[in-house]
Scaffold this motif. Structure first.
Motif, PDB file in Angstrom:
ATOM      1  N   GLU A 215      22.181  -6.228  30.806  1.00 34.18           N
ATOM      2  CA  GLU A 215      20.822  -6.203  31.339  1.00 34.18           C
ATOM      3  C   GLU A 215      20.575  -4.905  32.106  1.00 34.18           C
ATOM      4  N   GLN A 216      19.402  -4.311  31.872  1.00 36.12           N
ATOM      5  CA  GLN A 216      18.954  -3.176  32.679  1.00 36.12           C
ATOM      6  C   GLN A 216      17.649  -3.561  33.369  1.00 36.12           C
ATOM      7  N   LEU A 217      17.604  -3.449  34.685  1.00 31.48           N
ATOM      8  CA  LEU A 217      16.413  -3.814  35.442  1.00 31.48           C
ATOM      9  C   LEU A 217      15.387  -2.696  35.376  1.00 31.48           C
ATOM     10  N   ILE A 218      14.126  -3.070  35.221  1.00 31.70           N
ATOM     11  CA  ILE A 218      13.017  -2.116  35.194  1.00 31.70           C
ATOM     12  C   ILE A 218      11.878  -2.666  36.024  1.00 31.70           C
ATOM     13  N   ASN A 219      10.975  -1.767  36.438  1.00 24.82           N
ATOM     14  CA  ASN A 219       9.743  -2.171  37.130  1.00 24.82           C
ATOM     15  C   ASN A 219      10.021  -3.092  38.318  1.00 24.82           C
ATOM     16  N   SER A 220      11.007  -2.770  39.141  1.00 19.97           N
ATOM     17  CA  SER A 220      11.341  -3.554  40.336  1.00 19.97           C
ATOM     18  C   SER A 220      11.734  -4.983  40.006  1.00 19.97           C
TER      19      SER A 220
END
Length: 558
Positions: A215-220
Motif C-alpha cells: 500500500e502507498q498512501l496518497i492525499n493524506s
C-alpha cells in the motif's frame, strides 16, 4: 482531387467539412492524404493543417485530438494555469499499440505520458493474456524542483485452463501527485500493488491461491492492514446423496505501516465443513457442521490461538401457484424459511482484528450464520431465523416482476460478542430485515430496510427508484441511511428535442449538509456532429472541492 471539400455528413448537409487544395486516396494502400487543409464547422474555420493523413478503413498511427484545460494551482500562488495535451497514437501491430502524450502544465512543466497495450499470444508457456503499462514522468517540477512520476501496470496471464496470474503495480512519486499534476483521483486515500496467482481444478474440486499486496498512501490517507502474503488451499469431497466435505487452509501475513500502534503478524486458519443437502420438490433441508482452529503468531504481542465449532440447519418449504394480474399469467412462489445456528461462547478479546467487521444486518446476513466478516471474530450463536420469500414470475419470459423478502432472528440467550471480542448483554431478537424489488416495463423500484420493533423505528434504509424508457431519458431517485450517515441522490436526463438533451445529478449528505457530488450538463447530437458541456463539483474533504468543466466537440467520422 483538386480544390476539394470532404464531409461525412449526409448529402445536402455540410455542417462540417474538410477543405483542401489536394486530396489523394489510395485504396490499395489504404492511405489518404490531404494538403493545405482547413476544417470548417458551421461555415467557420476552426482548424488548419498544412498536411493531414488518415486511413479510410481500420486504424493507423497519427495524432489524436488534443485537449485544452485551465486549472487553479493548489500549492502556489500561480493564479489560473493552463494545460495542453497532445497525444500521438502508434499502431504497432494488430495486437499492440502505444499512446504517447505531451502534457504541458504552465505552472509545473512538461509531463511525458505513455500507455502501452498488448494482447499476449499463446506460446508454450501460457495460453493467452493481456499487458498494459501506463507511465507519466516530469523531470523537474517548476515549483518544487522535484522529479514527479506515476506508473500503473497490469498483466493478466492465463497460463492454462486452470492457472491464472494477475500482477498490478500502482505507484506515484509522492502523495500529492494527483492533486498537483494529474488533477484527478484527489479523494483517494491509497494505491495498491498486488500479485494474485490461482490454480482451480474443477475436476478434482481443488483450489490453490497466493496473494500479496503493498500500500502507498496518497492525499493524506490513513494506513490499513495489508496481506503480504496470503496462501490458501481448499478441497471439496463430494459423496453420495449430496454429502459434501470442504477442507480449507489459509495463512496470512498481516502488515501495517503504523506497526507501533497496530498488532501485526501471521494468522493461520484451518477449517473443515461437513454438509448435506436433502431436497424434494416440496422442501429442502441443509444441515452443516463447521470445525475450525486459528493460530496467531504475532510480532508485537503474545501469540494466541482459538478452536471453535458451529452447527447450522437451513430449511425451506417450496410452494407455488398460478395467478393472473392485469391479464398477465404469473407464477407466484412462496418460500417459508427456518434457519438455526449454534456456536459456543468464547471470549476473543485477546485476538487481534485484522479483517473482521460487523455485518450489515440485511436479509442475506441473517441467514449467513455469522455476525462478523473475516476470520478474527466468530460470535457465539444459539438462535433461530424466520424468513419468508415470494416471487412473481412471468410464465412466458421467466422475468421476475416482484420479489418480496422478510426475516427476523430470535436469540435463545441474552449474551452476544461485540467487535472487540467481548461478550455483552443483548436483547432477545434482531431488527426485522425486509426487501422489496419491483421491475415493470421501464420502472424499477428497490427498497431494503431494517425495522426496530422495540423502538418502533427504521434503523437502516436503502431505497432507489428508476424510470428509464431510453438511455437519454431517465430519472433515478435514491435515499440511503446506514444508521450513521444519511444521504439522498438524484440523477436524470431529459430530451428537450430529438437532438438536445439535458442531464444532471446530485448526491448530498443529509447528516452534515455537504454536497458530495453534483453535475449538470447539456448535449446536442445531430447526424454528423455532437456537442457536450458538463460542470462537475466533487467534495474532497473539509471545505475542499474539485470543480471541473468539460467541453467536447465531436465531428463524426473525422
Amino acid at each position: 482531387f483538386d480544390s476539394v471539400s470532404l464531409t461525412l455528413c449526409p448529402v445536402g448537409n455540410t455542417d462540417w467539412s474538410m477543405k483542401a487544395d489536394q486530396i489523394m486516396i489510395n485504396t490499395a494502400a489504404n492511405i489518404a492524404t490531404a494538403e493545405d487543409v482547413t476544417v470548417e464547422f458551421l461555415g467557420v474555420p476552426i482548424f488548419y493543417l498544412p498536411y493531414y493523413q488518415w486511413v479510410p478503413k481500420g486504424r493507423s498511427s497519427g495524432f489524436l485530438t488534443p485537449s485544452l484545460g485551465v486549472y487553479d494551482e493548489s500549492s502556489a500562488n500561480e493564479g489560473t494555469s493552463y494545460q495542453v495535451k497532445i497525444p500521438y497514437y502508434f499502431n504497432i501491430a494488430p495486437n499492440r499499440d502505444f499512446l504517447l502524450t505531451l502534457n504541458q502544465l504552465s505552472s509545473r512543466g512538461n509531463v511525458i505520458e505513455g500507455k502501452y497495450r498488448q494482447l499476449i499470444a499463446e506460446t508454450n508457456y501460457w495460453k493467452d493474456g493481456r499487458l498494459e503499462v501506463e507511465g507519466h514522468y516530469l523531470n523537474e517540477d517548476d515549483i518544487t524542483s522535484d522529479k514527479r512520476w506515476f506508473i500503473d501496470s497490469k498483466i493478466n496471464l492465463l497460463v492454462n485452463e486452470k492457472t491464472n496470474v494477475n500482477i498490478k503495480t500502482n505507484r506515484v512519486s509522492d502523495s500529492n501527485y494527483f492533486k498537483d499534476i494529474a488533477h484527478d483521483n484527489t479523494s483517494a486515500s491509497s494505491l495498491l500493488s498486488e500479485i494474485d496467482v490461482s490454480y482451480n481444478d474443477d475436476d478434482r474440486n481443488l483450489t490453490v491461491s497466493g496473494f500479496a499486496e503493498t500500500e502507498q498512501l496518497i492525499n493524506s490517507g490513513s494506513a490499513s492492514y495489508t496481506r503480504a502474503p496470503e496462501l490458501s488451499i481448499s478441497k471439496n469431497f463430494k459423496g453420495m446423496n449430496n454429502r459434501n466435505i470442504d477442507l480449507s487452509l489459509v495463512s496470512t501475513k498481516f502488515e501495517h505501516k503504523s506497526s507501533d500502534n497496530n498488532t501485526t503478524g501471521l494468522r493461520t486458519h484451518a477449517q473443515i465443513k461437513l454438509e448435506r443437502l436433502i431436497s424434494t420438490n416440496a422442501y429442502s433441508l441443509t444441515p452443516s457442521l463447521n470445525l475450525s482452529t486459528t493460530d496467531y503468531s504475532l510480532d508485537n504481542s503474545a501469540d494466541q490461538n482459538r478452536s471453535i465449532y458451529s452447527f447450522e440447519v437451513d430449511s425451506k418449504l417450496l410452494l407455488e401457484r398460478e395467478v393472473s394480474i392485469f391479464s398477465t399469467d404469473l407464477v407466484q412462489t412462496l418460500t417459508p424459511r427456518l434457519f438455526y445456528s449454534y456456536a459456543p461462547k468464547k471470549n476473543q478479546s485477546a485476538l487481534p482484528s485484522f479483517d473482521s467487521t460487523d455485518k450489515d444486518g440485511s436479509y442475506e446476513s441473517l441467514f449467513s450464520g455469522r455476525k462478523f466478516t473475516g476470520i478474527d471474530r466468530i460470535s457465539n450463536a444459539n438462535n433461530f431465523t424466520f424468513g419468508l420469500e415470494s416471487d412473481f414470475i412471468n410464465e412466458e419470459t421467466s422475468d421476475t416482476y416482484l420479489s418480496l423478502k422478510t426475516a427476523q432472528k430470535f436469540y435463545l440467550d441474552d449474551q452476544d460478542m461485540n467487535s472487540d471480542g467481548i461478550l455483552v448483554t443483548r436483547r432477545k431478537y434482531s431488527d426485522i430485515a425486509t426487501s422489496i424489488d419491483l421491475s415493470l416495463n421501464d420502472f424499477t423500484f428497490n427498497n431494503s430496510l431494517q425495522y426496530d420493533p422495540e423502538a418502533n423505528k427504521i434503523n437502516k434504509r436503502d431505497s432507489t427508484m428508476t424510470y428509464q424508457p431510453n438511455p437519454r431519458k431517465f430519472l433515478t431517485l435514491g435515499h440511503h441511511d446506514d444508521g450513521k450517515t444519511e444521504s439522498a441522490e438524484f440523477s436524470g436526463a431529459y430530451p428537450i428535442t430529438q437532438k438536445i438533451h439535458i442531464f444532471g445529478g446530485v448526491n448530498r449528505s443529509l447528516t452534515d449538509s455537504i454536497t458530495n457530488r453534483k453535475n449538470t450538463g447539456i448535449a446536442y447530437e445531430s447526424c454528423c456532429w455532437a456537442l457536450r458541456v458538463e460542470y462537475l463539483k466533487k467534495h474532497i474533504d473539509g471545505n475542499n472541492y474539485d470543480n471541473v468543466t468539460n467541453f467536447e466537440l465531436v465531428l463524426k467520422g473525422l
